[in-house]
Design a protein around this motif. Structure first.
Motif, PDB file in Angstrom:
ATOM      1  N   LEU A  18      -4.813   8.630  -1.735  1.00  0.00           N
ATOM      2  CA  LEU A  18      -4.358   7.258  -1.893  1.00  0.00           C
ATOM      3  C   LEU A  18      -4.237   6.564  -0.539  1.00  0.00           C
ATOM      4  O   LEU A  18      -3.939   7.213   0.468  1.00  0.00           O
ATOM      5  CB  LEU A  18      -2.990   7.223  -2.570  1.00  0.00           C
ATOM      6  CG  LEU A  18      -2.897   7.629  -4.032  1.00  0.00           C
ATOM      7  CD1 LEU A  18      -1.459   7.516  -4.500  1.00  0.00           C
ATOM      8  CD2 LEU A  18      -3.802   6.759  -4.880  1.00  0.00           C
ATOM      9  N   GLU A  22       0.043   2.543  -0.946  1.00  0.00           N
ATOM     10  CA  GLU A  22       0.232   2.966  -2.334  1.00  0.00           C
ATOM     11  C   GLU A  22       1.114   4.207  -2.399  1.00  0.00           C
ATOM     12  O   GLU A  22       1.989   4.320  -3.264  1.00  0.00           O
ATOM     13  CB  GLU A  22      -1.116   3.279  -2.982  1.00  0.00           C
ATOM     14  CG  GLU A  22      -1.957   2.072  -3.332  1.00  0.00           C
ATOM     15  CD  GLU A  22      -3.236   2.470  -4.039  1.00  0.00           C
ATOM     16  OE1 GLU A  22      -3.260   3.545  -4.672  1.00  0.00           O
ATOM     17  OE2 GLU A  22      -4.216   1.724  -3.956  1.00  0.00           O
ATOM     18  N   SER A  50      -7.124  -3.449  -6.648  1.00  0.00           N
ATOM     19  CA  SER A  50      -6.896  -2.104  -7.172  1.00  0.00           C
ATOM     20  C   SER A  50      -5.584  -1.537  -6.644  1.00  0.00           C
ATOM     21  O   SER A  50      -4.836  -0.882  -7.385  1.00  0.00           O
ATOM     22  CB  SER A  50      -8.063  -1.182  -6.795  1.00  0.00           C
ATOM     23  OG  SER A  50      -7.855   0.121  -7.293  1.00  0.00           O
ATOM     24  N   GLU A  51      -5.278  -1.785  -5.376  1.00  0.00           N
ATOM     25  CA  GLU A  51      -4.010  -1.332  -4.813  1.00  0.00           C
ATOM     26  C   GLU A  51      -2.830  -2.014  -5.501  1.00  0.00           C
ATOM     27  O   GLU A  51      -1.831  -1.368  -5.833  1.00  0.00           O
ATOM     28  CB  GLU A  51      -3.963  -1.622  -3.315  1.00  0.00           C
ATOM     29  CG  GLU A  51      -4.765  -0.684  -2.449  1.00  0.00           C
ATOM     30  CD  GLU A  51      -4.581  -0.995  -0.978  1.00  0.00           C
ATOM     31  OE1 GLU A  51      -3.869  -0.254  -0.286  1.00  0.00           O
ATOM     32  OE2 GLU A  51      -5.149  -2.008  -0.516  1.00  0.00           O
ATOM     33  N   THR A  54      -2.234  -0.537  -8.891  1.00  0.00           N
ATOM     34  CA  THR A  54      -1.642   0.797  -8.819  1.00  0.00           C
ATOM     35  C   THR A  54      -0.163   0.727  -8.455  1.00  0.00           C
ATOM     36  O   THR A  54       0.662   1.450  -9.026  1.00  0.00           O
ATOM     37  CB  THR A  54      -2.394   1.657  -7.788  1.00  0.00           C
ATOM     38  OG1 THR A  54      -3.779   1.694  -8.127  1.00  0.00           O
ATOM     39  CG2 THR A  54      -1.850   3.071  -7.752  1.00  0.00           C
ATOM     40  N   VAL A  98      -1.437   6.454 -11.350  1.00  0.00           N
ATOM     41  CA  VAL A  98      -2.577   6.300 -10.442  1.00  0.00           C
ATOM     42  C   VAL A  98      -3.879   6.558 -11.195  1.00  0.00           C
ATOM     43  O   VAL A  98      -4.858   5.801 -11.070  1.00  0.00           O
ATOM     44  CB  VAL A  98      -2.452   7.268  -9.240  1.00  0.00           C
ATOM     45  CG1 VAL A  98      -3.739   7.276  -8.423  1.00  0.00           C
ATOM     46  CG2 VAL A  98      -1.273   6.868  -8.365  1.00  0.00           C
ATOM     47  N   LYS A 102      -6.556   3.520 -11.681  1.00  0.00           N
ATOM     48  CA  LYS A 102      -7.860   3.624 -11.021  1.00  0.00           C
ATOM     49  C   LYS A 102      -8.999   3.674 -12.040  1.00  0.00           C
ATOM     50  O   LYS A 102     -10.126   3.259 -11.738  1.00  0.00           O
ATOM     51  CB  LYS A 102      -7.902   4.859 -10.126  1.00  0.00           C
ATOM     52  CG  LYS A 102      -6.939   4.808  -8.935  1.00  0.00           C
ATOM     53  CD  LYS A 102      -7.155   3.578  -8.081  1.00  0.00           C
ATOM     54  CE  LYS A 102      -6.218   3.585  -6.878  1.00  0.00           C
ATOM     55  NZ  LYS A 102      -6.313   2.321  -6.083  1.00  0.00           N
ATOM     56  N   PRO A 106     -11.276   0.547 -10.616  1.00  0.00           N
ATOM     57  CA  PRO A 106     -11.617   1.435  -9.495  1.00  0.00           C
ATOM     58  C   PRO A 106     -11.598   0.692  -8.158  1.00  0.00           C
ATOM     59  O   PRO A 106     -11.866  -0.509  -8.096  1.00  0.00           O
ATOM     60  CB  PRO A 106     -13.039   1.904  -9.842  1.00  0.00           C
ATOM     61  CG  PRO A 106     -13.162   1.706 -11.316  1.00  0.00           C
ATOM     62  CD  PRO A 106     -12.331   0.493 -11.636  1.00  0.00           C
ATOM     63  N   GLU A 107     -11.296   1.438  -7.108  1.00  0.00           N
ATOM     64  CA  GLU A 107     -11.246   0.857  -5.767  1.00  0.00           C
ATOM     65  C   GLU A 107     -12.662   0.629  -5.245  1.00  0.00           C
ATOM     66  O   GLU A 107     -13.464   1.557  -5.155  1.00  0.00           O
ATOM     67  CB  GLU A 107     -10.481   1.783  -4.818  1.00  0.00           C
ATOM     68  CG  GLU A 107     -10.307   1.234  -3.413  1.00  0.00           C
ATOM     69  CD  GLU A 107      -9.493  -0.043  -3.409  1.00  0.00           C
ATOM     70  OE1 GLU A 107     -10.108  -1.132  -3.367  1.00  0.00           O
ATOM     71  OE2 GLU A 107      -8.253   0.056  -3.462  1.00  0.00           O
ATOM     72  N   THR A 108     -12.972  -0.624  -4.916  1.00  0.00           N
ATOM     73  CA  THR A 108     -14.285  -0.960  -4.346  1.00  0.00           C
ATOM     74  C   THR A 108     -14.162  -1.574  -2.959  1.00  0.00           C
ATOM     75  O   THR A 108     -15.173  -1.808  -2.300  1.00  0.00           O
ATOM     76  CB  THR A 108     -15.037  -1.941  -5.260  1.00  0.00           C
ATOM     77  OG1 THR A 108     -14.244  -3.129  -5.445  1.00  0.00           O
ATOM     78  CG2 THR A 108     -15.326  -1.312  -6.617  1.00  0.00           C
TER      79      THR A 108
END
Length: 308
Positions: A18, A22, A50-51, A54, A98, A102, A106-108
């Motif tokens: 992470l 986060e 995304s952060e 979360t 989490v 996610k 999703p984290e891009t």
């Protein structure tokens, strides 16, 4: 509290890969509620969507230490060891939230704090004690005003919808109880209660408690769980599973509090927070259900697990 945050921050940061902000927020959510916003305020403006999702989801899937004591009072007679289990549920909900967040978003992007866990934010120094007092009071007022405004709007909407459903219910012949959002959610959560491993005899009660938590808060559900458990109307397995699955602020009121609290300290991200609110509530609900499922997996009728 701070040593605990320093210990759990790296625990979430390294294994879960992470970003540091986060992980810091997740470790603080084991002890605090929306007050976490003050500790991560310097990083809110630069967080990716995304952060943000979360952070809010982990906030909604855990409970603050102050409210945890209330749940212990509700269940201590039927479940004397409940305090330790609720702490476990809050800890397990962080990686579960989490996972859910996610998967949803999703984290891009490139998180600014990917390399390490930052320190808890320190308030700026002031020239006098009165200056510090005024600044702290002003920050508290902003958080309280933000929470109150969003909470009134969200709960007001729920009240209007309940009124409309009650009117519709009067037109339906043979309906014994008035239609309400909590009642409909209870029906919808009954299959989910079955997936958690709740026995057939307890499905209706479990679905009702899980469903009404979304609109009536977990306090009401825990209070009713304590009453049912004390009366012997639920099996030990169901008590264990629901104790974990209800452990979180995953309800519309909590969603309003989170959006209002985080948004008050990062007004530039209010649109993002509002847009992610429902997804955060869904992720937090899934996270608490996952913790309930885990509790069910490890419960096989062991004597003494409920402390009886």
């Amino acid at each position: 509290i701070e040593p605990g945050v320093r210990s759990f921050g790296p625990l979430f940061h390294r294994p879960l890969e992470l970003p540091g902000a986060e992980a810091l927020a997740g470790s603080m959510h084991m002890f605090f509620g929306v007050e976490t916003a003050a500790a991560v305020r310097p990083y809110l403006a630069g967080m990716t969507r995304s952060e943000l999702l979360t952070v809010v989801a982990s906030n909604l899937s855990t409970v603050a230490s102050t409210t945890l004591a209330i749940y212990v009072l509700f269940l201590r007679d039927a479940f004397p060891q409940i305090a330790g289990h609720l702490l476990s549920a809050s800890l397990l909900s962080i990686p579960c939230s989490v996972l859910a967040a996610k998967l949803m978003l999703p984290e891009t992007g490139e998180p600014e704090t990917m390399g390490s866990v930052p320190a808890m934010a320190r308030e700026e120094r002031h020239a006098s004690s009165m200056g510090a007092l005024a600044a702290g009071a002003w920050d508290g007022l902003k958080i309280a005003a933000g929470i109150s405004t969003i909470l009134i709007a969200v709960l007001g909407l729920v009240g209007v919808l309940d009124l409309l459903l009650a009117q519709v219910g009067r037109l339906l012949p043979g309906l014994e109880t008035p239609l309400s959002i909590a009642g409909i959610l209870g029906w919808l959560f009954t299959p989910l209660a079955w997936l958690l491993g709740v026995g057939p005899d307890d499905l209706a009660q479990a679905g009702r408690l899980l469903g009404q938590r979304l609109v009536l808060t977990e306090v009401v559900s825990y209070q009713q769980l304590g009453t049912l458990a004390g009366a012997g109307e639920l099996s030990p397995r169901t008590i264990m599973v629901l104790s974990y699955a209800l452990c979180g602020f995953a309800h519309v009121g909590g969603m309003g509090i989170a959006v209002g609290g985080f948004g008050a300290l990062a007004p530039g991200r209010m649109d993002d927070l509002a847009g992610l609110a429902l997804r955060a509530l869904a992720a937090a609900t899934l996270a608490t259900l996952l913790t309930g499922a885990l509790a069910g997996v490890f419960f096989h009728g062991q004597a003494g697990v409920l402390g009886l």
